[in-house]
Design a protein around this motif. Sequence first.
Motif, PDB file in Angstrom:
ATOM      1  N   SER A 113       0.837  -1.197   0.000  1.00  0.00           N
ATOM      2  CA  SER A 113       0.000   0.000   0.000  1.00  0.00           C
ATOM      3  C   SER A 113       0.867   1.240   0.000  1.00  0.00           C
ATOM      4  O   SER A 113       2.037   1.198   0.334  1.00  0.00           O
ATOM      5  CB  SER A 113      -0.932   0.012   1.209  1.00  0.00           C
TER       6      SER A 113
ATOM      7  N   THR B 241       0.796   5.542   0.993  1.00  0.00           N
ATOM      8  CA  THR B 241       0.057   6.589   1.693  1.00  0.00           C
ATOM      9  C   THR B 241       0.309   7.931   1.043  1.00  0.00           C
ATOM     10  O   THR B 241       1.456   8.340   0.864  1.00  0.00           O
ATOM     11  CB  THR B 241       0.459   6.660   3.184  1.00  0.00           C
TER      12      THR B 241
ATOM     13  N   GLU C  19       1.188  11.900   3.510  1.00  0.00           N
ATOM     14  CA  GLU C  19       1.762  11.584   4.813  1.00  0.00           C
ATOM     15  C   GLU C  19       2.953  12.500   5.082  1.00  0.00           C
ATOM     16  O   GLU C  19       3.824  12.658   4.263  1.00  0.00           O
ATOM     17  CB  GLU C  19       2.213  10.120   4.833  1.00  0.00           C
TER      18      GLU C  19
ATOM     19  N   ARG D 266      -6.154   0.180  -1.873  1.00  0.00           N
ATOM     20  CA  ARG D 266      -4.886   0.033  -1.156  1.00  0.00           C
ATOM     21  C   ARG D 266      -4.150   1.362  -0.993  1.00  0.00           C
ATOM     22  O   ARG D 266      -3.197   1.454  -0.239  1.00  0.00           O
ATOM     23  CB  ARG D 266      -3.989  -0.967  -1.892  1.00  0.00           C
ATOM     24  N   THR D 267      -4.579   2.371  -1.738  1.00  0.00           N
ATOM     25  CA  THR D 267      -3.992   3.699  -1.581  1.00  0.00           C
ATOM     26  C   THR D 267      -4.667   4.393  -0.398  1.00  0.00           C
ATOM     27  O   THR D 267      -5.872   4.602  -0.407  1.00  0.00           O
ATOM     28  CB  THR D 267      -4.181   4.551  -2.852  1.00  0.00           C
ATOM     29  N   GLN D 268      -3.895   4.721   0.594  1.00  0.00           N
ATOM     30  CA  GLN D 268      -4.428   5.316   1.816  1.00  0.00           C
ATOM     31  C   GLN D 268      -4.156   6.811   1.841  1.00  0.00           C
ATOM     32  O   GLN D 268      -3.059   7.260   1.517  1.00  0.00           O
ATOM     33  CB  GLN D 268      -3.810   4.655   3.046  1.00  0.00           C
TER      34      GLN D 268
ATOM     35  N   SER E  48      -4.053  10.180   4.251  1.00  0.00           N
ATOM     36  CA  SER E  48      -4.067  10.658   5.625  1.00  0.00           C
ATOM     37  C   SER E  48      -5.156  11.712   5.780  1.00  0.00           C
ATOM     38  O   SER E  48      -5.648  12.273   4.802  1.00  0.00           O
ATOM     39  CB  SER E  48      -2.708  11.249   6.000  1.00  0.00           C
TER      40      SER E  48
END
Length: 268
Positions: A1, A3, A6, A91-93, A95
């Motif tokens: 994954s 982020t 971030e 799967r791409t997170q 913040s």
Amino acid sequence: SETAGERPGRRRYLAYSGVLTNMIPPHYQASTWISAALLHLVAMALVTDRILVLPPVFYKDEYFASYEWTDLQHVRRLVEWREASFLYNPRTQFSADTSFARAEFSDTHVLLASIDAETGGLTQVESYANAIPPVDEGGSPPREKIHDHRMNMWAALTGSATLRDADVVYVGFDDRFELYEEICWYRKNPACQGAGQADPTLAVLYDALSFCEIRDGYLAKERKEKRFKPTYDCKSRTDMFRDVRLMQKERAEKKAEERKAEKEGLGG
């Protein structure tokens, strides 16, 4: 994954807003306009030091991946890139404080804005005049004026705090946006530097990249049969065509030698 947004050392992205296409004259179904738009996107990612999210392409009633238009092995030497679905991949997170912005470009203006992460609405909208001087019908603006216009576009991307601080910047081109760099695809000489009205900086970038003819016979045949092959990508097709041309050249030279030997034999 992965982020996005971030801190510290967050990754920052530049993506095209939607599907890359042009459905309005004078650029309707113009493959050169789409190729030139991809060239601009690589330049913008390079200028802003962002990861380029490659857009899907819609051309003549078919969807294409960007890797079918340009050789990503060349792109990766200049900028990092991600596939078209990256920003929508589960799967791409993101913040909580990930920020988004938008930039729209045309022949006459630049529009910049923040994007509200909850509503998707535009806030802090800024609009600036950025016009290429008009010319007589059939003519083109002076190359230096086109360069000034492109420099103003890049300055907007790097100089605006709204865009500079955003983690994800979506860019868009007006349907009537004149991409004078299209001339790079019209020339028989593969080098674009010094070509007509092409911006000199983008001409250098064009020469550092590699593009494919999207309607070549091989790809059209494969797509008509609804078969997917790894060799759809631009690099594989470029390598294949180079090998075919080399084979054809060797065959022609061999035949020429055989004819020459035959004539010499008859003469003897």
